[in-house]
Write a protein that holds these residues in place. Structure first.
Motif: not given
Length: 326
Positions: A220-226, A156-165
């Motif tokens: 790294a930040k991975i956005d995990v959303a429904e 029920g969840y998916e990777v909605a985006g990824a960002a690096a700093t």
């Protein structure tokens, strides 16, 4: 008789002289023989093979050698054994002056005359006899960081985006390598089974050892959303709200397509969604827009019908609660 007595005495004296200092005599003889052998052997013709260092000097600023030219050349030198034993490879170093070189390929011959060897010795062969250099300009460029995501989030969840700093790092190196870099990948970041955002400090994976990076780690930040999906609800009851009069509504059921988080859609009660507002309406016939009430994060994609007909009677209702149309 006197003559006969003197003869044994003579030989006795001779033997005494011979045996006197015999060890010293033998040592002297051995040293003389050794010197004779050493001198004669040292004068015989021979050859030796040496690994001579190659030194590349005065490369202009802003240039870099891309290939890997030899650090040594093998040289065969002929001469007497005595002279060959005195050779020092470090003193025979080949020095190649690169002060006039530019980008591209350049070749340099290495011949026997470049080696200063002692008189009485000669350089008979050099291998390799030619050095080829591949030279390029040094450039620097900011390259985007790509986060390598591995695994699948929870159901029920998916990777909605990824960002690096930082989002980019500077790459420095030969232009042929730096200018073809589209991105700098990170080490794999595992999100398997995740139901929330994943944040971690990860290493960068340099795609080319000839290129230097100004940073080797990023945040790294991975956005995990429904997961977002659409669902069609059929035969949804149409309710009437805030009516003081008895009523009749037509049609009594609607079809509604809703888009939103997949897990919330699965638990949504469709019979509380569709309604018309009869507040402050007087008895009579009214055409009203069908309204859909949704939880936050959801939206209506389509509804049918868009409008319904509501008839209000003069007879008041005994309760103010909403009723379904009959």
């Amino acid at each position: 008789m006197a003559a006969l007595d003197e003869k044994p005495q003579f030989w006795t004296a001779v033997r005494r002289r011979l045996w006197k200092n015999l060890p010293l005599r033998l040592l002297s003889l051995g040293i003389a023989a050794g010197l004779w052998i050493f001198v004669n052997a040292g004068q015989r013709s021979a050859f030796d093979e040496l690994n001579i260092p190659v030194n590349y000097r005065h490369l202009p600023a802003g240039l870099v050698i891309v290939n890997h030219p030899p650090d040594w050349v093998k040289v065969q030198i002929n001469g007497t054994r005595t002279l060959l034993s005195l050779l020092n490879p470090e003193r025979l170093t080949v020095r190649i002056d690169l002060s006039g070189i530019g980008p591209g390929q350049a070749s340099y011959k290495i011949n026997p005359t470049m080696f200063v060897v002692p008189r009485g010795t000669t350089v008979s062969s050099v291998s390799p006899s030619e050095v080829i250099l591949d030279v390029d300009r040094v450039v620097q460029r900011d390259i985007p960081v790509h986060i390598d995501v591995e695994g699948k989030p929870a159901a029920g969840y998916e990777v909605a985006g990824a960002a690096a700093t930082p989002a980019t790092v500077m790459a420095i190196g030969p232009s042929r390598y730096v200018n073809t870099l589209a991105q700098i990948p990170t080490e794999p970041l595992d999100v398997n089974g995740a139901a929330a955002d994943v944040e971690r400090r990860v290493d960068l994976e340099n795609p080319n050892a000839a290129v230097a990076l100004t940073a080797m780690r990023v945040d790294a930040k991975i956005d995990v959303a429904e997961k977002i999906s659409s669902r069609e609800f059929r035969a949804v009851n149409v309710t009437v709200r805030d009516s003081d009069y008895k009523f009749n509504v037509a049609p009594t059921r609607a079809t509604v397509t809703i888009r939103g988080p997949m897990l919330k859609l699965q638990g949504l009660d469709p019979n509380s969604l569709a309604y018309v507002d009869a507040k402050e309406l007087t008895p009579g016939s009214h055409e009203l827009p069908l309204q859909i009430e949704l939880p936050d994060g959801m939206q209506v994609v389509r509804e049918f019908p868009e409008k319904v007909r509501l008839r209000l009677y003069h007879e008041r209702r005994s309760t103010t609660a909403d009723e379904h149309a009959s």
